[in-house]
Motif scaffolding. Structure first.
Motif, PDB file in Angstrom:
ATOM      1  N   VAL A   1       0.856  -1.196   0.000  1.00 16.01           N
ATOM      2  CA  VAL A   1       0.000   0.000   0.000  1.00 16.01           C
ATOM      3  C   VAL A   1       0.889   1.242   0.000  1.00 16.01           C
ATOM      4  N   ASN A   2       1.929   1.239   0.818  1.00 16.77           N
ATOM      5  CA  ASN A   2       2.832   2.394   0.883  1.00 16.77           C
ATOM      6  C   ASN A   2       3.626   2.567  -0.397  1.00 16.77           C
ATOM      7  N   GLU A   3       4.142   1.457  -0.918  1.00 20.31           N
ATOM      8  CA  GLU A   3       4.950   1.538  -2.137  1.00 20.31           C
ATOM      9  C   GLU A   3       4.123   2.056  -3.316  1.00 20.31           C
ATOM     10  N   ALA A   4       2.838   1.650  -3.344  1.00 20.10           N
ATOM     11  CA  ALA A   4       1.968   2.054  -4.470  1.00 20.10           C
ATOM     12  C   ALA A   4       1.814   3.575  -4.547  1.00 20.10           C
ATOM     13  N   LYS A   5       2.045   4.260  -3.404  1.00 20.35           N
ATOM     14  CA  LYS A   5       1.869   5.724  -3.385  1.00 20.35           C
ATOM     15  C   LYS A   5       2.844   6.445  -4.299  1.00 20.35           C
ATOM     16  N   VAL A   6       3.973   5.799  -4.601  1.00 15.57           N
ATOM     17  CA  VAL A   6       4.977   6.513  -5.422  1.00 15.57           C
ATOM     18  C   VAL A   6       5.168   5.900  -6.815  1.00 15.57           C
ATOM     19  N   ILE A   7       4.309   4.943  -7.175  1.00 21.77           N
ATOM     20  CA  ILE A   7       4.481   4.303  -8.496  1.00 21.77           C
ATOM     21  C   ILE A   7       4.472   5.333  -9.621  1.00 21.77           C
ATOM     22  N   ASP A   8       3.635   6.361  -9.472  1.00 17.89           N
ATOM     23  CA  ASP A   8       3.542   7.330 -10.574  1.00 17.89           C
ATOM     24  C   ASP A   8       4.813   8.167 -10.747  1.00 17.89           C
ATOM     25  N   ARG A   9       5.771   8.018  -9.857  1.00 19.57           N
ATOM     26  CA  ARG A   9       7.042   8.729 -10.051  1.00 19.57           C
ATOM     27  C   ARG A   9       8.055   7.877 -10.821  1.00 19.57           C
ATOM     28  N   TYR A  10       7.645   6.657 -11.145  1.00 15.08           N
ATOM     29  CA  TYR A  10       8.491   5.784 -11.969  1.00 15.08           C
ATOM     30  C   TYR A  10       8.250   6.093 -13.451  1.00 15.08           C
ATOM     31  N   ASP A  11       9.197   5.712 -14.291  1.00 15.83           N
ATOM     32  CA  ASP A  11       9.030   5.958 -15.732  1.00 15.83           C
ATOM     33  C   ASP A  11       8.097   4.941 -16.366  1.00 15.83           C
ATOM     34  N   TYR A  12       8.195   3.679 -15.939  1.00 17.83           N
ATOM     35  CA  TYR A  12       7.384   2.615 -16.535  1.00 17.83           C
ATOM     36  C   TYR A  12       6.796   1.722 -15.450  1.00 17.83           C
ATOM     37  N   LEU A  13       5.574   1.275 -15.712  1.00 14.24           N
ATOM     38  CA  LEU A  13       4.948   0.262 -14.869  1.00 14.24           C
ATOM     39  C   LEU A  13       4.827  -0.999 -15.722  1.00 14.24           C
ATOM     40  N   VAL A  14       5.431  -2.083 -15.246  1.00 12.88           N
ATOM     41  CA  VAL A  14       5.416  -3.325 -16.017  1.00 12.88           C
ATOM     42  C   VAL A  14       4.549  -4.338 -15.275  1.00 12.88           C
ATOM     43  N   ILE A  15       3.615  -4.951 -16.017  1.00 13.13           N
ATOM     44  CA  ILE A  15       2.726  -5.944 -15.396  1.00 13.13           C
ATOM     45  C   ILE A  15       3.342  -7.323 -15.563  1.00 13.13           C
ATOM     46  N   ASN A  16       3.509  -8.008 -14.444  1.00  8.86           N
ATOM     47  CA  ASN A  16       4.035  -9.370 -14.513  1.00  8.86           C
ATOM     48  C   ASN A  16       2.887 -10.364 -14.478  1.00  8.86           C
ATOM     49  N   ASP A  17       2.405 -10.711 -15.686  1.00 10.06           N
ATOM     50  CA  ASP A  17       1.367 -11.725 -15.792  1.00 10.06           C
ATOM     51  C   ASP A  17       2.059 -13.016 -16.207  1.00 10.06           C
ATOM     52  N   ASP A  18       2.649 -12.996 -17.415  1.00 10.72           N
ATOM     53  CA  ASP A  18       3.457 -14.132 -17.859  1.00 10.72           C
ATOM     54  C   ASP A  18       4.930 -13.749 -17.685  1.00 10.72           C
ATOM     55  N   ILE A  19       5.672 -14.555 -16.956  1.00  9.75           N
ATOM     56  CA  ILE A  19       7.032 -14.163 -16.571  1.00  9.75           C
ATOM     57  C   ILE A  19       7.954 -13.943 -17.778  1.00  9.75           C
ATOM     58  N   ASN A  20       7.882 -14.852 -18.767  1.00  7.66           N
ATOM     59  CA  ASN A  20       8.795 -14.714 -19.906  1.00  7.66           C
ATOM     60  C   ASN A  20       8.471 -13.480 -20.750  1.00  7.66           C
ATOM     61  N   GLU A  21       7.172 -13.234 -20.907  1.00 10.17           N
ATOM     62  CA  GLU A  21       6.761 -12.022 -21.640  1.00 10.17           C
ATOM     63  C   GLU A  21       7.237 -10.783 -20.907  1.00 10.17           C
ATOM     64  N   CYS A  22       7.142 -10.843 -19.596  1.00  9.41           N
ATOM     65  CA  CYS A  22       7.532  -9.696 -18.790  1.00  9.41           C
ATOM     66  C   CYS A  22       9.043  -9.430 -18.927  1.00  9.41           C
ATOM     67  N   VAL A  23       9.838 -10.504 -18.933  1.00  7.04           N
ATOM     68  CA  VAL A  23      11.287 -10.362 -19.078  1.00  7.04           C
ATOM     69  C   VAL A  23      11.616  -9.720 -20.430  1.00  7.04           C
ATOM     70  N   SER A  24      10.955 -10.200 -21.501  1.00 11.70           N
ATOM     71  CA  SER A  24      11.204  -9.626 -22.836  1.00 11.70           C
ATOM     72  C   SER A  24      10.812  -8.162 -22.877  1.00 11.70           C
ATOM     73  N   HIS A  25       9.704  -7.872 -22.231  1.00 11.33           N
ATOM     74  CA  HIS A  25       9.202  -6.500 -22.228  1.00 11.33           C
ATOM     75  C   HIS A  25      10.208  -5.569 -21.531  1.00 11.33           C
ATOM     76  N   VAL A  26      10.691  -6.002 -20.377  1.00 14.95           N
ATOM     77  CA  VAL A  26      11.670  -5.198 -19.626  1.00 14.95           C
ATOM     78  C   VAL A  26      12.924  -4.988 -20.475  1.00 14.95           C
ATOM     79  N   HIS A  27      13.361  -6.049 -21.141  1.00 13.03           N
ATOM     80  CA  HIS A  27      14.554  -5.958 -21.991  1.00 13.03           C
ATOM     81  C   HIS A  27      14.345  -4.923 -23.106  1.00 13.03           C
ATOM     82  N   GLU A  28      13.149  -4.947 -23.729  1.00 13.25           N
ATOM     83  CA  GLU A  28      12.830  -3.992 -24.810  1.00 13.25           C
ATOM     84  C   GLU A  28      12.862  -2.556 -24.296  1.00 13.25           C
ATOM     85  N   ILE A  29      12.262  -2.348 -23.137  1.00  9.89           N
ATOM     86  CA  ILE A  29      12.221  -0.975 -22.589  1.00  9.89           C
ATOM     87  C   ILE A  29      13.642  -0.460 -22.370  1.00  9.89           C
ATOM     88  N   ILE A  30      14.491  -1.306 -21.802  1.00 12.67           N
ATOM     89  CA  ILE A  30      15.868  -0.860 -21.522  1.00 12.67           C
ATOM     90  C   ILE A  30      16.596  -0.596 -22.837  1.00 12.67           C
TER      91      ILE A  30
END
Ligand code: 5GP
Length: 211
Positions: free
Chosen positions: A154-183
């Motif tokens: 709950v506390n951490e969620a208060k500052v999410i909007d100060r991050y550049d990207y929010l990544v949803i981890n639904d499928d782990i492998n898709e999430c890893v590829s997505h993070v790699h693409e963003i970087i």
């Protein structure tokens, strides 16, 4: 700040899968990424090794590191100090690696303040209910530990909007590829292309007509 490698901060709720994502990212792309090893004053958990998961320090040792300006950032979390040793990060960025810090939100925001070109990524499960189910599903935690982690979320969620990207981890492998693409895409930001821009300007100069 050196512009060769990108400094990436990765945060997420306990139970978001961020540790696994980091592990897979490192396995798949060890030629591109360097993972910073933090220092902490908390005791090692079973199986944790000095210099691999953390550098384990006493409080006076940690405070000495702070005093000597050897920390890029540090924070107190759950009653312990956690911090990022500066030297390794600077060395790896200079060598052209993208350096990943897996740290909590207070430290993340401090890094961004100090180095505005830092890429801040926050990872979350698709919903609060799924986060709860995942923590419960681990089966290793007591109910009050789960409750504490949900409170922390709950506390951490208060500052999410100060991050550049929010990544949803639904499928782990898709999430890893997505993070790699963003970087990877971050390397195309003009701030990381100063040399190319300079060369382009120099190249264009000779075509400039002065009439
Ligand atoms: P744990 O004790 O479960 O390994 O880590 C607790 C929290 O501290 C996690 O959210 C983790 O990301 C964060 N953390 C680990 N290393 C650092 C660090 O160097 N700096 C900061 N600010 N947080 C850290």
């Amino acid at each position: 700040m050196n512009k060769k490698g990108v400094l990436v901060v990765f945060s997420g709720f306990s139970g978001s899968g961020k540790g696994t994502i980091m592990k897979k990212l490192m396995e798949n792309h060890s030629d591109t990424y360097a993972l910073s090893v933090s220092a902490t004053t908390r005791s090692p958990r079973e199986g944790e090794r000095e210099g691999i998961e953390y550098f384990f320090k006493t409080v006076p040792e940690f405070e000495e590191l702070i005093k000597n300006d050897e920390m890029l950032e540090y924070a107190q979390y759950a009653g312990n100090y956690y911090g990022t040793p500066k030297a390794y990060v600077e060395q790896k960025l200079n060598e052209g690696f993208d350096v990943i810090l897996e740290i909590e939100t207070q430290g993340a925001l401090k890094v961004k303040e100090k180095y505005p070109d830092t890429l801040l990524l926050f990872v979350t499960p698709p919903s609060a209910d799924i986060l709860y189910d995942r923590l419960k599903g681990r089966g290793t935690e007591e109910d009050d530990v789960i409750a504490k982690r949900m409170n922390q979320a709950v506390n951490e969620a208060k500052v999410i909007d100060r991050y550049d990207y929010l990544v949803i981890n639904d499928d782990i492998n898709e999430c890893v590829s997505h993070v790699h693409e963003i970087i990877k895409n971050t390397h195309d930001r003009t701030v990381f292309k100063a040399d190319t821009i300079e060369a382009l300007k120099n190249g264009l100069n000779k075509y400039q007509r002065r009439d």
